[in-house]
Scaffold this active site. Structure first.
Site, PDB file in Angstrom:
ATOM      1  N   HIS A 199      -4.441  -5.873  -1.520  1.00 10.02           N
ATOM      2  CA  HIS A 199      -5.439  -5.379  -0.375  1.00 10.02           C
ATOM      3  C   HIS A 199      -6.649  -6.492  -0.473  1.00 10.02           C
ATOM      4  O   HIS A 199      -7.619  -6.356   0.293  1.00 10.02           O
ATOM      5  CB  HIS A 199      -5.987  -4.004  -0.853  1.00 10.02           C
ATOM      6  N   SER A 214       0.775  -1.137  -0.193  1.00 11.29           N
ATOM      7  CA  SER A 214      -0.034  -0.025  -0.079  1.00 11.29           C
ATOM      8  C   SER A 214       0.871   1.319  -0.079  1.00 11.29           C
ATOM      9  O   SER A 214       1.723   1.344  -0.917  1.00 11.29           O
ATOM     10  CB  SER A 214      -0.986   0.037   1.270  1.00 11.29           C
ATOM     11  N   GLU A 267      -1.166  -3.255  -8.014  1.00  9.39           N
ATOM     12  CA  GLU A 267      -2.527  -3.335  -7.249  1.00  9.39           C
ATOM     13  C   GLU A 267      -3.027  -2.361  -6.748  1.00  9.39           C
ATOM     14  O   GLU A 267      -2.219  -1.116  -6.762  1.00  9.39           O
ATOM     15  CB  GLU A 267      -2.469  -4.751  -6.355  1.00  9.39           C
TER      16      GLU A 267
END
Length: 339
Positions: A285, A123, A220
């Site tokens: 995630h 992230s 992602e």
């Protein structure tokens, strides 16, 4: 541009962990719930690790509540953990937002001199993965943060990280059953990437990545509507960041809208590159977050006949030992060959 950019080279791998290893837990980005942190620490202790929590890991910025303390304190925690010779690995507690604010406060020459260590997160931590690769030359691990739901609740996520840290040769091939070929083919390159919106935000900043010739991109994201995802990928394309990329492995796109719309954006923006693209490999995630080594040579297989799609590292994510590292192992163990 592609012809003049240097080919990505494999980065220096840190040493794998052994029972009793001391691991620092830091919070470079958003504030960390104390109960989730403690649950994550308990899991690490169950792996026979000795976790130590950075001084400001549970802080909250006095004004900007989306930050885990001040930029200076978050940077200091990471710096001290990395430069502490008794610490074998640095694990992030969570992502969120804030790494961009503190990355330039780190003493990168000192970090480089301290040598590679296992560093885990994803992230917002993508900013630090890129910095460790480009400013220090170290391989890192795109893997779960220890105070997040996916790490605390998903056994496959836990097993993947534990195996990568202790027995990395056992998890060199990655890919859940969901993985499929968006664009068939086979490619080899050095892995790089992470959360794609952070890669786009990093483009054009001091020390940002040049065209990644010879790189295998892993991407992602979360909570980016299809039109925003289109803009993110378009920015990377216009910036030349994807020039020379050999293949792309996509992870999860949680809360990014109906997946058929996400797939349409991926196919439109990436399909014309003429390289293999795999979707839903199983990292990021999503409900399962496999640990993906960054900075290592790997092969992306995307068979067009419906066969299994995989990403296979050509070397274990972590070395048997890292050159120049002082460990607390017995003298007899130090004769192990680096590989």
């Amino acid at each position: 541009m592609t012809g003049t950019a240097p080919v990505l080279a494999p980065l220096r791998r840190p040493a794998r962990l052994r029972p009793g290893a001391r691991v620092a837990v830091v919070a470079p980005s958003g504030p960390v719930p104390a109960d989730r942190l403690e649950a994550g620490l308990d899991l690490l202790r169950g792996w026979d690790l000795e976790p130590v929590v950075a001084s400001h890991a549970l802080d909250r910025h006095p004004v900007l509540g989306y930050l885990a303390g001040t930029d200076e304190d978050r940077a200091r925690d990471l710096q001290e953990a990395w430069c502490d010779p008794t610490v074998d690995a640095v694990l992030c507690a969570r992502g969120g937002y804030g790494a961009h604010r503190m990355v330039d406060l780190l003493d990168w020459p000192a970090i480089r001199a301290a040598g590679p260590k296992a560093f885990v997160g994803y992230s917002d931590i993508t900013v630090l993965h890129e910095a460790f690769a480009l400013r220090a030359g170290f391989s890192t691990l795109h893997g779960p943060m220890i105070a997040t739901e996916v790490f605390l609740e998903d056994a496959a996520t836990q097993d993947a990280l534990r195996s990568t840290l202790f027995e990395p040769e056992s998890v060199r091939t990655l890919g859940l059953d969901t993985a499929a070929a968006l664009v068939p083919g086979r490619a080899r390159g050095v892995t790089y990437g992470g959360c794609v919106s952070l890669l786009a935000a990093d483009a054009g900043t001091p020390g940002a990545r040049a065209p990644a010739r010879g790189g295998l991109l892993v991407i992602e994201d979360i909570a980016e509507d299809p039109y925003r995802l289109d803009g993110i990928l378009t920015r990377l394309l216009r910036a030349g960041t994807l020039d020379g990329t050999t293949g792309i492995a996509c992870g999860s796109w949680r809360d990014c809208g109906p997946y058929e719309e996400v797939r349409a954006v991926l196919a439109d923006r990436l399909g014309g590159l003429g390289i293999p693209v795999v979707e839903e490999l199983g990292f990021g995630h999503g409900p399962t977050a496999l640990t993906v080594p960054l900075g290592v040579p790997a092969v992306l297989d995307a068979p067009g006949d419906g066969g299994r799609c995989t990403l296979t590292a050509e070397v274990p994510a972590l070395a048997r030992d890292a050159p120049g590292r002082v460990t607390r192992r017995t003298v007899s163990e130090t004769t192990d060959t680096v590989r």
